[in-house]
Design a protein around this motif. Structure first.
Motif, short mmCIF file in Angstrom:
data_model
loop_
_atom_site.label_atom_id
_atom_site.label_comp_id
_atom_site.label_asym_id
_atom_site.label_seq_id
_atom_site.Cartn_x
_atom_site.Cartn_y
_atom_site.Cartn_z
N LEU A 45 0.84 -1.21 0.00
CA LEU A 45 0.00 0.00 0.00
C LEU A 45 0.88 1.25 0.00
O LEU A 45 0.53 2.27 -0.60
N ALA A 46 2.02 1.16 0.68
CA ALA A 46 2.93 2.32 0.72
C ALA A 46 3.44 2.62 -0.69
O ALA A 46 3.41 3.77 -1.13
N SER A 47 3.87 1.57 -1.42
CA SER A 47 4.39 1.80 -2.78
C SER A 47 3.31 2.44 -3.65
O SER A 47 3.57 3.40 -4.37
N ARG A 48 2.10 1.89 -3.55
CA ARG A 48 1.02 2.41 -4.39
C ARG A 48 0.72 3.88 -4.05
O ARG A 48 0.55 4.72 -4.94
N ALA A 49 0.70 4.17 -2.75
CA ALA A 49 0.41 5.55 -2.33
C ALA A 49 1.52 6.50 -2.79
O ALA A 49 1.24 7.64 -3.17
N HIS A 50 2.77 6.03 -2.77
CA HIS A 50 3.87 6.88 -3.28
C HIS A 50 3.64 7.19 -4.76
O HIS A 50 3.77 8.34 -5.18
N LEU A 51 3.27 6.14 -5.53
CA LEU A 51 3.04 6.33 -6.96
C LEU A 51 1.93 7.34 -7.21
O LEU A 51 2.01 8.17 -8.11
N GLY A 82 15.02 1.09 3.82
CA GLY A 82 13.59 1.37 3.76
C GLY A 82 12.87 0.20 3.13
O GLY A 82 13.43 -0.88 2.93
N LEU A 83 11.61 0.43 2.78
CA LEU A 83 10.83 -0.61 2.10
C LEU A 83 11.22 -0.57 0.62
O LEU A 83 11.16 0.50 -0.01
N LEU A 84 11.59 -1.72 0.07
CA LEU A 84 12.16 -1.72 -1.28
C LEU A 84 11.20 -1.12 -2.31
O LEU A 84 11.59 -0.27 -3.12
N GLY A 85 9.94 -1.56 -2.27
CA GLY A 85 8.97 -1.06 -3.25
C GLY A 85 8.78 0.44 -3.13
O GLY A 85 8.62 1.16 -4.13
#
Ligand code: KG4
Ligand code: ZN
Length: 340
Positions: A45-51, A82-85
């Motif tokens: 969810l973090a990766s998607r929110a960053h995008l 950090g989180l890789l994605g």
């Protein structure tokens, strides 16, 4: 006079900042709220929110700084840890910009950036100027005492063997039924609590390392036992419990910091990272500093928790040393380096 655009996306804040020399022209932070309902950060969810938010955040940082993309001299991003994605989003974005504008690319270590947040010029009179200094870096994922001998020369001289200080706050909060992230809530409730009401153990760890897992277990069993006697124990004593937990975490941190200062004979001392936003730690740090004859430094509140201004200032010092990357550089979730 380089102008640098920096992006931070290592965890659950999408952030962008612009600096000119060491002056921060803008500092935009979008804190992802989506994780609250899950009690912790969900990496996908973090990766998607960053995008979803990175374009808006970068755009806002440029607008706030009144700078256009073609005025940027270098593009910087958080490379690790950090989180890789999540890291990949910021890295990919910075790389594309550097490639399109044919400008240098700068990779920044997140923990080094937390330390250098102390170098961001502010209106406060006690801005850090000299080396060497020690920095207690306390965040959600790390707890370190760092010896800093030059802008980019750092050595980790003590670190946690298990949980980080931020985790100790967040996990204690979870035991008390508080939402994620619990650190700021413990801080809030502790303000009018009695820190001497409950006593939690201080771990006996040799040297300059830390351990917080025993404290977490002690809190878990304490709360469990008290709830058997009184189901409303937490609600009725929340402020005193929070004050007692906070005071123990703070004393564990500061006792080791004092030990490090004595061992290395250094009296220029900083704190940094999300937990350095904690009012109990800030106050106790200043009190200890006065007693020990330290010159104490704390980043401005907005530069304690994750932000891109700290990435920008670190990138500025890397720019001066021409520490640039080629486009094959990749982010990494862990970077187990002890010396930067
Ligand atoms: O540096 P940071 O924003 O992110 C990481 O790099 O991990 O630190 C986040 C951590 C979280 O554990 C959060 O609960 C803690 O910092 N934190 C606090 C406070 N504000 C943030 N802990 C205690 N008191 C606060 N006021
Ligand atoms: Zn951080």
């Amino acid at each position: 006079m380089p102008t640098i655009l920096a992006i931070e996306s290592s965890c659950d804040e999408t952030a962008a900042a612009v600096c000119r020399d060491s002056n921060i022209l803008s500092n935009v932070i979008f804190s992802q709220k989506i994780h609250e309902q899950y009690g912790g950060v969900v990496p996908e969810l973090a990766s998607r929110a960053h995008l979803q938010s990175i374009v808006t955040v970068v755009d806002a940082a440029l607008k706030d700084a009144s700078v256009s993309l073609d005025e940027i001299d270098a593009f910087a991003f958080t490379q690790s840890p950090g989180l890789l994605g999540a890291l990949l989003v910021g890295a990919g974005f910075a790389k594309s910009l550097a490639l399109s504008f044919n400008k240098p690319l700068i990779a920044v270590h997140h923990m080094q950036a937390h330390v250098l947040a102390n170098l961001i010029p502010t209106t406060s009179p006690n801005n850090l100027t000299g080396f060497p200094f020690l920095c207690l870096t306390v965040s959600g994922g790390h707890t370190q005492i760092v010896l800093c001998t030059d802008y980019l020369k750092m050595k980790v001289i003590g670190q946690t063997l298990d949980d980080a200080a931020g985790e100790a706050f967040d996990k204690s909060a979870k035991i008390l039924g508080l939402p994620y992230p619990g650190g700021p809530l413990i801080d809030k409730y502790a303000k009018d609590g009695d820190a001497r009401k409950y006593s939690f153990p201080e771990p006996k760890i040799d040297g300059l390392n830390f351990s917080f897992s025993g404290l977490k277990t002690a809190i878990l069993y304490f709360v469990r036992n008290e709830k058997i006697k009184n189901a409303n124990f937490v609600e009725e004593n929340l402020h005193d419990i929070c004050a007692s937990i906070q005071s123990r975490i703070v004393s564990i941190l500061l006792n080791k910091l004092k030990k490090a200062a004595n061992q290395f004979g250094i009296n220029e001392i900083c704190i940094a990272g999300g937990v350095s936003a904690n009012s109990g730690l800030r106050m106790a740090f200043e009190t200890m500093g006065k007693k020990e004859g330290w010159k104490t430094h704390i980043p401005a509140f907005e530069y304690c928790t994750d932000n891109a201004a700290m990435i920008a200032i670190t990138a500025y010092y890397k720019f001066l040393e021409k520490k640039f990357e080629d486009y094959s550089v990749v982010p990494s979730a862990r970077m187990n380096i002890e010396v930067w």
